[in-house]
Design a protein around this motif. Structure first.
Motif, PDB file in Angstrom:
ATOM      1  N   ALA A  16      -2.751  40.138 -10.325  1.00 49.45           N
ATOM      2  CA  ALA A  16      -3.207  41.517 -10.152  1.00 49.45           C
ATOM      3  C   ALA A  16      -4.342  41.874 -11.104  1.00 49.45           C
ATOM      4  CB  ALA A  16      -2.038  42.488 -10.333  1.00 49.45           C
ATOM      5  N   LYS A  17      -4.416  41.188 -12.233  1.00 48.40           N
ATOM      6  CA  LYS A  17      -5.461  41.496 -13.205  1.00 48.40           C
ATOM      7  C   LYS A  17      -6.627  40.518 -13.132  1.00 48.40           C
ATOM      8  CE  LYS A  17      -3.010  41.583 -16.975  1.00 48.40           C
ATOM      9  NZ  LYS A  17      -2.420  41.877 -18.288  1.00 48.40           N
ATOM     10  N   LYS A  20     -11.484  42.230  -9.630  1.00 47.79           N
ATOM     11  CA  LYS A  20     -11.618  43.518  -8.969  1.00 47.79           C
ATOM     12  C   LYS A  20     -11.343  43.313  -7.483  1.00 47.79           C
ATOM     13  CE  LYS A  20     -15.207  47.096  -8.691  1.00 47.79           C
ATOM     14  NZ  LYS A  20     -14.736  48.233  -9.479  1.00 47.79           N
ATOM     15  N   GLY A  23      -5.274  43.948  -6.492  1.00 49.40           N
ATOM     16  CA  GLY A  23      -4.338  44.761  -7.259  1.00 49.40           C
ATOM     17  C   GLY A  23      -2.926  44.260  -7.070  1.00 49.40           C
TER      18      GLY A  23
END
Length: 71
Positions: A16-17, A20, A23
């Motif tokens: 998720a990190k 961009k 998520g």
């Protein structure tokens, strides 16, 4: 160079990190896909994950190959 994130072993939190556009929901979809279909054979297989799809992979091709690996 920073080490690549292995989409076959990373948990949803790490995914998720990662970049961009990916998520929590997409990260969980990657993990679910992997649990259902087995390991990814290539980074481009992310296009098969529901909620990610071919367009996202095509539009972010360079970034995806810079960030992720399958081993």
């Amino acid at each position: 160079a920073p080490s690549l994130i292995n989409i076959n072993t990373a948990d949803s939190h790490a995914l998720a990190k990662s970049m961009k556009g990916i998520g929590v929901k997409r990260a969980e979809a990657i993990v679910h896909y992997r649990e259902t279909h087995g390991v990814f054979k290539s980074v481009d297989e992310l296009a098969e994950v529901p909620g990610i799809g071919k367009r996202f992979v095509n539009n972010h091709q360079d970034e995806i190959h810079r960030i992720f690996s399958v081993q």
